[in-house]
Design a protein around this motif. Sequence first.
Motif, PDB file in Angstrom:
ATOM      1  N   ARG A   1       0.818  -1.219   0.000  1.00 57.93           N
ATOM      2  CA  ARG A   1       0.000   0.000   0.000  1.00 57.93           C
ATOM      3  C   ARG A   1       0.849   1.266   0.000  1.00 57.93           C
ATOM      4  O   ARG A   1       0.317   2.362  -0.195  1.00 57.93           O
ATOM      5  CB  ARG A   1      -0.933   0.018   1.218  1.00 57.93           C
ATOM      6  CG  ARG A   1      -1.868  -1.173   1.313  1.00 57.93           C
ATOM      7  CD  ARG A   1      -3.054  -0.861   2.222  1.00 57.93           C
ATOM      8  NE  ARG A   1      -2.647  -0.483   3.563  1.00 57.93           N
ATOM      9  CZ  ARG A   1      -2.513  -1.351   4.577  1.00 57.93           C
ATOM     10  NH1 ARG A   1      -2.734  -2.647   4.375  1.00 57.93           N
ATOM     11  NH2 ARG A   1      -2.155  -0.934   5.785  1.00 57.93           N
ATOM     12  N   LEU A   2       2.143   1.128   0.238  1.00 57.87           N
ATOM     13  CA  LEU A   2       3.009   2.306   0.298  1.00 57.87           C
ATOM     14  C   LEU A   2       3.422   2.731  -1.111  1.00 57.87           C
ATOM     15  O   LEU A   2       4.041   1.961  -1.839  1.00 57.87           O
ATOM     16  CB  LEU A   2       4.255   2.007   1.138  1.00 57.87           C
ATOM     17  CG  LEU A   2       4.036   1.918   2.647  1.00 57.87           C
ATOM     18  CD1 LEU A   2       5.307   1.430   3.323  1.00 57.87           C
ATOM     19  CD2 LEU A   2       3.617   3.269   3.217  1.00 57.87           C
ATOM     20  N   ARG A   3       3.111   3.955  -1.465  1.00 56.05           N
ATOM     21  CA  ARG A   3       3.378   4.449  -2.821  1.00 56.05           C
ATOM     22  C   ARG A   3       4.590   5.361  -2.906  1.00 56.05           C
ATOM     23  O   ARG A   3       4.929   5.843  -3.991  1.00 56.05           O
ATOM     24  CB  ARG A   3       2.141   5.197  -3.347  1.00 56.05           C
ATOM     25  CG  ARG A   3       0.875   4.356  -3.359  1.00 56.05           C
ATOM     26  CD  ARG A   3       0.972   3.241  -4.368  1.00 56.05           C
ATOM     27  NE  ARG A   3      -0.142   2.295  -4.255  1.00 56.05           N
ATOM     28  CZ  ARG A   3      -0.295   1.239  -5.052  1.00 56.05           C
ATOM     29  NH1 ARG A   3       0.604   1.005  -6.006  1.00 56.05           N
ATOM     30  NH2 ARG A   3      -1.312   0.416  -4.880  1.00 56.05           N
ATOM     31  N   VAL A   4       5.241   5.609  -1.782  1.00 60.82           N
ATOM     32  CA  VAL A   4       6.399   6.510  -1.772  1.00 60.82           C
ATOM     33  C   VAL A   4       7.645   5.751  -2.224  1.00 60.82           C
ATOM     34  O   VAL A   4       7.691   4.517  -2.164  1.00 60.82           O
ATOM     35  CB  VAL A   4       6.624   7.095  -0.371  1.00 60.82           C
ATOM     36  CG1 VAL A   4       5.452   7.979   0.034  1.00 60.82           C
ATOM     37  CG2 VAL A   4       6.847   5.985   0.646  1.00 60.82           C
ATOM     38  N   PRO A   5       8.670   6.466  -2.685  1.00 60.76           N
ATOM     39  CA  PRO A   5       9.929   5.788  -3.044  1.00 60.76           C
ATOM     40  C   PRO A   5      10.625   5.222  -1.811  1.00 60.76           C
ATOM     41  O   PRO A   5      10.712   5.886  -0.777  1.00 60.76           O
ATOM     42  CB  PRO A   5      10.764   6.886  -3.700  1.00 60.76           C
ATOM     43  CG  PRO A   5      10.175   8.167  -3.214  1.00 60.76           C
ATOM     44  CD  PRO A   5       8.724   7.912  -2.984  1.00 60.76           C
ATOM     45  N   VAL A   6      11.110   3.992  -1.936  1.00 65.49           N
ATOM     46  CA  VAL A   6      11.726   3.293  -0.811  1.00 65.49           C
ATOM     47  C   VAL A   6      13.097   2.773  -1.232  1.00 65.49           C
ATOM     48  O   VAL A   6      13.210   2.012  -2.197  1.00 65.49           O
ATOM     49  CB  VAL A   6      10.854   2.116  -0.338  1.00 65.49           C
ATOM     50  CG1 VAL A   6      11.509   1.425   0.861  1.00 65.49           C
ATOM     51  CG2 VAL A   6       9.446   2.585   0.008  1.00 65.49           C
ATOM     52  N   GLY A   7      14.120   3.185  -0.515  1.00 64.38           N
ATOM     53  CA  GLY A   7      15.462   2.658  -0.724  1.00 64.38           C
ATOM     54  C   GLY A   7      15.790   1.655   0.364  1.00 64.38           C
ATOM     55  O   GLY A   7      15.611   1.943   1.546  1.00 64.38           O
TER      56      GLY A   7
END
Length: 235
Positions: free
Chosen positions: A173-179
């Motif tokens: 559900r997380l739509r943010v960029p993830v490193g």
Amino acid sequence: MTCTTALLLPGTGSDEFFVRSAFAGPLRAAGITLAAPPPPSDGTALIEGYLAAFEATAVESGGKLLVGGVSLGAHLAAEWALRHPERCSGLLLALPAWNGVPDGAPASVAARISAEMVERDGLDDALRTATDGVAPWLAAELRRAWPRHGAGLAAGLRAAGAHPAPTLEALARLRVPVGIAACTDDPVHPVAVAHAWAAALPRAHVCETTLAALGETREALGRAAVEAWQRASAL
């Protein structure tokens, strides 16, 4: 990638000094200021204390926040982002240790055993056991960080080892960029977990490094996470 502050939390039994040594330089190079709170003094309230740090910093910043952390810190950052997606601009996650309930994950087992040693043998003897045969840099980190947790160390270790991480279904559900940063030679934080998280997340990238590289410079971990986040931001 317009955020200017990143709040990052340490892993189980670790502290803000490790977070700063790993992330301050790579974030500074990206034009981002690091906020790294110390561990809560009350080990029984470790989880609540860390989550409250996200809340306080988000209020102070007045905008969206880049959040993250190492191991437990990564889990809690993702948990906070799922609760407040409108306040999160991205995630920097290093060494996620499991997804969902711990269910015998190596990091969870290690935290429980460490808590038992501290309670049974006392801090000094527990440290001697925990650092026997480990890499010198890691032994030095433990010798510095564990005493800083004070009387709350054992309770904090137990709380961290038992706390569920987000499920893979929730991460989707997380739509943010993830490193995501992973160490290929770390049996306590299996690299497969990092790749499972990345596969579940809509916008994520994994950059790999090694514990051996961290022995040379802690920034190897921060560089991997920041580079992965920058790549995910371009997706």
